[in-house]
Design a protein around this motif. Structure first.
Motif, short mmCIF file in Angstrom:
data_model
loop_
_atom_site.label_atom_id
_atom_site.label_comp_id
_atom_site.label_asym_id
_atom_site.label_seq_id
_atom_site.Cartn_x
_atom_site.Cartn_y
_atom_site.Cartn_z
N UNK A 28 10.52 -7.03 1.15
CA UNK A 28 9.53 -7.82 0.40
C UNK A 28 8.18 -7.74 1.11
N UNK A 29 7.13 -7.52 0.32
CA UNK A 29 5.79 -7.47 0.88
C UNK A 29 5.40 -6.12 1.44
N UNK A 30 6.35 -5.17 1.47
CA UNK A 30 5.98 -3.84 1.98
C UNK A 30 5.08 -3.15 0.97
N UNK A 31 4.40 -2.12 1.41
CA UNK A 31 3.46 -1.42 0.53
C UNK A 31 4.21 -0.37 -0.30
N UNK A 32 3.97 -0.40 -1.60
CA UNK A 32 4.72 0.50 -2.49
C UNK A 32 4.46 1.97 -2.16
N UNK A 33 3.22 2.32 -1.88
CA UNK A 33 2.92 3.73 -1.56
C UNK A 33 3.71 4.16 -0.32
N UNK A 34 3.73 3.30 0.70
CA UNK A 34 4.48 3.63 1.92
C UNK A 34 5.95 3.86 1.60
N UNK A 86 -2.12 -0.23 -3.61
CA UNK A 86 -2.58 -1.62 -3.71
C UNK A 86 -1.45 -2.57 -4.11
N UNK A 87 -0.22 -2.06 -4.09
CA UNK A 87 0.89 -2.85 -4.64
C UNK A 87 1.87 -3.30 -3.55
N UNK A 88 1.87 -4.59 -3.21
CA UNK A 88 2.93 -5.09 -2.35
C UNK A 88 4.21 -5.22 -3.18
N UNK A 89 5.33 -4.87 -2.59
CA UNK A 89 6.60 -4.97 -3.33
C UNK A 89 7.01 -6.45 -3.34
N UNK A 90 6.98 -7.03 -4.54
CA UNK A 90 7.28 -8.47 -4.65
C UNK A 90 8.41 -8.74 -5.63
#
Ligand code: FES
Length: 322
Positions: A28-34, A86-90
Motif C-alpha cells: 500500500x502506498x508504493x509507486x505504481x510505476x516502480x 503519479x499513482x500511489x497504489x491504494x
C-alpha cells in the motif's frame, strides 16, 4: 473456501495489480510505476514528475487517485488513462499498458541528419495531422518498444514534425534510432505540456531562457508568437552545452533578421554565471519561460527573482535526463 483470496484480504497492507495477464502484489502506498518496472513490464517513463506523460496506463475501473489523472486532458481521463509515476497504489488495480501500435499515431522517419555536434535533427511524418501547440512535447516509440519524450520543434501547419535529439552517451533510443534510419516506422503519443504561447501574451515582453536542447521548444514558441502577431519584444537567451556554436544559430539569425523585435543572446556555457548576474526584466509585465535540465531551471530561480520577475511571471519546463 474461495480458491483465490485477494492479497488485500490476506494483508491489508498489500494490493493486487492485474496487468498484462499477471497479478502483482504491491505494498500500500508504493509507486505504481516502480511496481510495474520491478515486475519487468514494458512501460515507458521519463520525468517521473507528471509532465512528460510517457508512463500512461489505462485503468479498467476508474477509481484511481486524482493526482494520477489530473495532469491529463479530459479526453484521456475519460478513457481511463492515468500516469503511473503519479499513482500511489491504494487499492486493487486492473490495468492495461499503453500499446503504441494500438494507442499511438503511426508515423515514419522522414529524415535523420546531424544538426550540430551531439544533436540530431529528426523529421517524422505522421499518418494524419497531430493536434499540438508549438513548444509541447510527445513520446516517440521506436519499433523495439524504446521510447523517449521530445519537444516538438515544428509549427502546427507543418505536415512533418521536427525534433532535436541530444545524443547522450549510452542512449538506447539514439542507438536504435541510428540503426533504423530513414523510412523506419514509429509511433507518436499525444502532445502535452503547459509551455506554449497564449493569446493574451501579445503585449508582454518575453524572456526565453534555455540551455542545451531546451532551446527547441522555446524557439518554437517564439515562432508561434510571431505568427500570432506578438507585439512586444522577444529576447531569446541560449547557453550551449559545449564550446561549439548554438545548434540553431543560422536559423535564429535568419529569424532575428526577419523580425527586429527578436533579440538573440547566444552564449557559451562559461558566460552563464555572469549573464545571470546582469539579467534584467525588460518591463514589469515581462514573462520568462525557462527550459532545460533541472539544475539549470533551479539555477535561474534566484537571478530571475532579483531581475524583477515574480513567481507568477516565470514558467518552467524541466527536461528529464533519461
Ligand atoms: S514519467 Fe510519468 S509523467 Fe513523465
Amino acid at each position: 473456501m474461495p480458491a483465490v483470496i485477494a492479497a488485500s484480504y490476506i494483508n491489508p497492507a498489500m494490493f493486487e495489480i492485474h496487468v498484462a495477464g499477471r497479478c502483482l502484489h504491491a505494498p500500500a502506498g508504493s509507486n505504481l510505476l516502480d511496481q510495474l518496472l520491478q515486475a519487468g513490464l514494458p512501460i515507458s517513463y521519463s520525468c517521473r514528475s507528471g509532465h512528460c506523460q510517457s508512463c500512461l496506463v489505462r485503468a479498467e475501473h476508474h477509481a484511481v487517485p486524482d493526482q494520477a489523472r489530473a495532469p491529463l486532458s479530459p479526453a484521456l481521463q475519460a478513457e481511463g488513462w492515468l500516469l503511473a509515476c503519479q499513482c500511489p497504489v491504494q487499492q486493487d488495480l486492473h490495468l492495461r499498458l499503453y500499446d503504441p501500435a494500438k494507442d499511438g499515431l503511426p508515423a515514419q522517419i522522414e529524415a535523420l541528419t546531424a544538426l550540430a555536434a551531439g544533436v540530431l535533427r529528426l523529421r517524422v511524418r505522421p499518418a494524419r495531422a497531430l493536434r499540438f501547440h508549438p513548444g509541447q512535447h510527445l513520446v516517440i516509440w521506436l519499433p523495439c518498444g524504446t521510447a523517449r519524450t521530445f519537444s516538438i520543434a515544428s509549427q502546427t501547419d507543418s505536415p512533418i514534425l521536427e525534433f532535436h535529439v541530444q545524443q547522450r552517451a549510452g542512449s538506447q533510443f539514439c542507438e536504435r534510432l541510428l540503426q533504423l534510419g530513414v523510412g523506419a516506422p514509429c509511433h507518436l503519443g499525444n502532445a502535452s505540456g503547459h509551455l506554449y504561447y497564449q493569446a493574451d501574451w501579445q503585449d508582454r515582453p518575453l524572456l526565453l531562457l534555455a540551455r542545451g536542447t531546451g532551446l527547441t521548444p522555446l524557439q518554437a514558441i517564439a515562432r508561434d508568437a510571431l505568427h500570432q502577431g506578438h507585439e512586444a519584444g522577444i529576447t531569446l537567451w541560449h547557453w550551449q552545452r559545449g564550446e561549439a556554436p548554438c545548434y540553431l544559430q543560422e536559423e535564429l539569425d535568419a529569424l532575428a533578421q526577419a523580425y527586429p523585435s527578436v533579440h538573440l543572446q547566444l552564449r557559451q556555457p562559461h558566460q552563464l554565471d555572469d549573464d545571470l548576474r546582469r539579467l534584467k526584466a525588460p518591463s514589469r509585465r515581462a514573462l520568462a519561460l525557462v527550459c532545460g535540465a533541472s539544475a539549470f531551471v533551479e539555477q535561474l530561480g534566484k537571478p530571475l527573482f532579483l531581475a524583477g520577475l515574480g513567481r507568477g511571471q516565470v514558467l518552467q519546463e524541466v527536461f528529464a535526463k533519461r
